[in-house]
Design a protein around this motif. Sequence first.
Motif, PDB file in Angstrom:
ATOM      1  N   ASN A 142     -27.343   7.567   7.331  1.00 41.33           N
ATOM      2  CA  ASN A 142     -27.966   6.324   6.888  1.00 41.33           C
ATOM      3  C   ASN A 142     -29.431   6.285   7.334  1.00 41.33           C
ATOM      4  N   THR A 143     -30.322   5.860   6.439  1.00 43.61           N
ATOM      5  CA  THR A 143     -31.753   5.861   6.736  1.00 43.61           C
ATOM      6  C   THR A 143     -32.330   4.457   6.671  1.00 43.61           C
ATOM      7  N   CYS A 144     -33.134   4.127   7.665  1.00 48.25           N
ATOM      8  CA  CYS A 144     -33.757   2.816   7.736  1.00 48.25           C
ATOM      9  C   CYS A 144     -35.239   2.996   8.051  1.00 48.25           C
ATOM     10  N   LEU A 145     -36.092   2.293   7.324  1.00 52.43           N
ATOM     11  CA  LEU A 145     -37.529   2.342   7.533  1.00 52.43           C
ATOM     12  C   LEU A 145     -38.008   1.009   8.086  1.00 52.43           C
ATOM     13  N   ASP A 146     -38.631   1.026   9.257  1.00 49.39           N
ATOM     14  CA  ASP A 146     -39.243  -0.153   9.862  1.00 49.39           C
ATOM     15  C   ASP A 146     -40.750  -0.042   9.653  1.00 49.39           C
ATOM     16  N   THR A 147     -41.314  -0.909   8.809  1.00 48.45           N
ATOM     17  CA  THR A 147     -42.697  -0.752   8.385  1.00 48.45           C
ATOM     18  C   THR A 147     -43.406  -2.092   8.257  1.00 48.45           C
ATOM     19  N   SER A 148     -44.728  -2.047   8.302  1.00 47.00           N
ATOM     20  CA  SER A 148     -45.536  -3.231   8.015  1.00 47.00           C
ATOM     21  C   SER A 148     -45.896  -3.289   6.533  1.00 47.00           C
ATOM     22  N   GLY A 149     -45.705  -2.183   5.809  1.00 48.46           N
ATOM     23  CA  GLY A 149     -46.062  -2.123   4.398  1.00 48.46           C
ATOM     24  C   GLY A 149     -47.555  -1.997   4.143  1.00 48.46           C
ATOM     25  N   ILE A 150     -48.338  -1.746   5.194  1.00 49.02           N
ATOM     26  CA  ILE A 150     -49.788  -1.791   5.077  1.00 49.02           C
ATOM     27  C   ILE A 150     -50.356  -0.687   4.185  1.00 49.02           C
ATOM     28  N   THR A 151     -49.652   0.427   4.030  1.00 47.73           N
ATOM     29  CA  THR A 151     -50.191   1.537   3.244  1.00 47.73           C
ATOM     30  C   THR A 151     -49.834   1.452   1.756  1.00 47.73           C
ATOM     31  N   PHE A 152     -49.068   0.447   1.373  1.00 50.16           N
ATOM     32  CA  PHE A 152     -48.628   0.335  -0.016  1.00 50.16           C
ATOM     33  C   PHE A 152     -49.794  -0.073  -0.924  1.00 50.16           C
ATOM     34  N   ILE A 153     -49.969   0.669  -2.019  1.00 46.52           N
ATOM     35  CA  ILE A 153     -51.005   0.367  -3.009  1.00 46.52           C
ATOM     36  C   ILE A 153     -50.288   0.059  -4.328  1.00 46.52           C
ATOM     37  N   PRO A 154     -50.320  -1.191  -4.778  1.00 50.46           N
ATOM     38  CA  PRO A 154     -49.525  -1.598  -5.951  1.00 50.46           C
ATOM     39  C   PRO A 154     -49.742  -0.770  -7.207  1.00 50.46           C
ATOM     40  N   ASN A 155     -50.953  -0.273  -7.432  1.00 50.83           N
ATOM     41  CA  ASN A 155     -51.204   0.464  -8.683  1.00 50.83           C
ATOM     42  C   ASN A 155     -51.054   1.974  -8.523  1.00 50.83           C
ATOM     43  N   ASP A 156     -50.490   2.417  -7.392  1.00 48.97           N
ATOM     44  CA  ASP A 156     -50.247   3.847  -7.177  1.00 48.97           C
ATOM     45  C   ASP A 156     -49.001   4.001  -6.315  1.00 48.97           C
ATOM     46  N   THR A 157     -47.843   3.897  -6.958  1.00 49.09           N
ATOM     47  CA  THR A 157     -46.577   3.861  -6.216  1.00 49.09           C
ATOM     48  C   THR A 157     -45.818   5.184  -6.237  1.00 49.09           C
ATOM     49  N   THR A 158     -46.426   6.240  -6.712  1.00 48.61           N
ATOM     50  CA  THR A 158     -45.712   7.511  -6.886  1.00 48.61           C
ATOM     51  C   THR A 158     -45.017   7.980  -5.612  1.00 48.61           C
ATOM     52  N   ALA A 159     -45.730   7.975  -4.501  1.00 45.60           N
ATOM     53  CA  ALA A 159     -45.153   8.451  -3.248  1.00 45.60           C
ATOM     54  C   ALA A 159     -44.013   7.546  -2.795  1.00 45.60           C
ATOM     55  N   PHE A 160     -44.172   6.241  -2.965  1.00 46.77           N
ATOM     56  CA  PHE A 160     -43.120   5.308  -2.567  1.00 46.77           C
ATOM     57  C   PHE A 160     -41.923   5.384  -3.503  1.00 46.77           C
ATOM     58  N   ASP A 161     -42.171   5.676  -4.789  1.00 48.32           N
ATOM     59  CA  ASP A 161     -41.064   5.828  -5.737  1.00 48.32           C
ATOM     60  C   ASP A 161     -40.116   6.932  -5.274  1.00 48.32           C
ATOM     61  N   ARG A 162     -40.679   7.994  -4.722  1.00 50.44           N
ATOM     62  CA  ARG A 162     -39.843   9.080  -4.213  1.00 50.44           C
ATOM     63  C   ARG A 162     -39.181   8.683  -2.900  1.00 50.44           C
ATOM     64  N   LEU A 163     -39.935   8.040  -2.003  1.00 50.33           N
ATOM     65  CA  LEU A 163     -39.398   7.673  -0.695  1.00 50.33           C
ATOM     66  C   LEU A 163     -38.182   6.775  -0.804  1.00 50.33           C
ATOM     67  N   ILE A 164     -38.246   5.738  -1.641  1.00 49.50           N
ATOM     68  CA  ILE A 164     -37.159   4.757  -1.657  1.00 49.50           C
ATOM     69  C   ILE A 164     -35.856   5.325  -2.206  1.00 49.50           C
ATOM     70  N   LYS A 165     -35.924   6.455  -2.896  1.00 52.64           N
ATOM     71  CA  LYS A 165     -34.701   7.073  -3.396  1.00 52.64           C
ATOM     72  C   LYS A 165     -33.797   7.553  -2.262  1.00 52.64           C
ATOM     73  N   SER A 166     -34.375   7.777  -1.091  1.00 54.70           N
ATOM     74  CA  SER A 166     -33.571   8.238   0.049  1.00 54.70           C
ATOM     75  C   SER A 166     -33.613   7.225   1.203  1.00 54.70           C
TER      76      SER A 166
END
Length: 249
Positions: free
Chosen positions: A97-121
Amino acid sequence: MTGRIHSVESFSAVDGPGTRFVVFFQGCPMRCLYCHNPDTWRPDGGREVTAEDILTEYEAVKEFMHNGGITCTGGEPCLQIGFLTELFEKAKSKGINTCLDTSGITFIPNDTTAFDRLIKSTDLVMLDIKHIDPLMHKKITGHDNKGILAFAEYLSDNGIPVWIRHVVVPDLTDDEESLYRLGHFIARIKTLKALDVLPYHTLGRHKYEELGMEYPLGDTPQMTKDGALRARDIIMRGLKDELRENLKK
């Protein structure tokens, strides 16, 4: 691929469901006034590891991870999103089981490619919202909260379970209006699973002294448990009122 981590903790009961193996990532772009891990700020600190190194450490204690798994925190794990993703993908391949504890500060709404892959796992995201007001958020962290709030909505839209965390600091994050507004906002998170309202403490003050740094909040008193419960009640009132209004529409 390698990443830099500060340390690991083998048996945590407060960093996600069950008993968790917690990985503290090195590096953070924010400078929260009440941060208790200033030793994780520098991206070049800590030690260099591979995903396999971390999983080997996890395997050594996995028998004690009752209904738990791996939690990545920091610092800010998403500052090393490539390494974080590789770790989570390899963990999921082993049924962890995987859990991410984050502030979300690096998220860029118009460029989600990296996060699209991350959330799959990613099984769960614990999102720390420092303040609902953008100006106060910038005062507390050095950054506004536009991308962070967008990240919360992104997770909701993509069906990722979310735990919201909010630290209540006297005279900084505890005013009734802002707490109520925070409740209104998180009512929009369709995948909300929990709300943790955490009382501010000064247990990390000694780290500033060891690093030769001035403690930002000076003599600010710790938040009482009753104060944290009051704050949670206000947030929940805002959440429930927003849900009622939505039902009327």
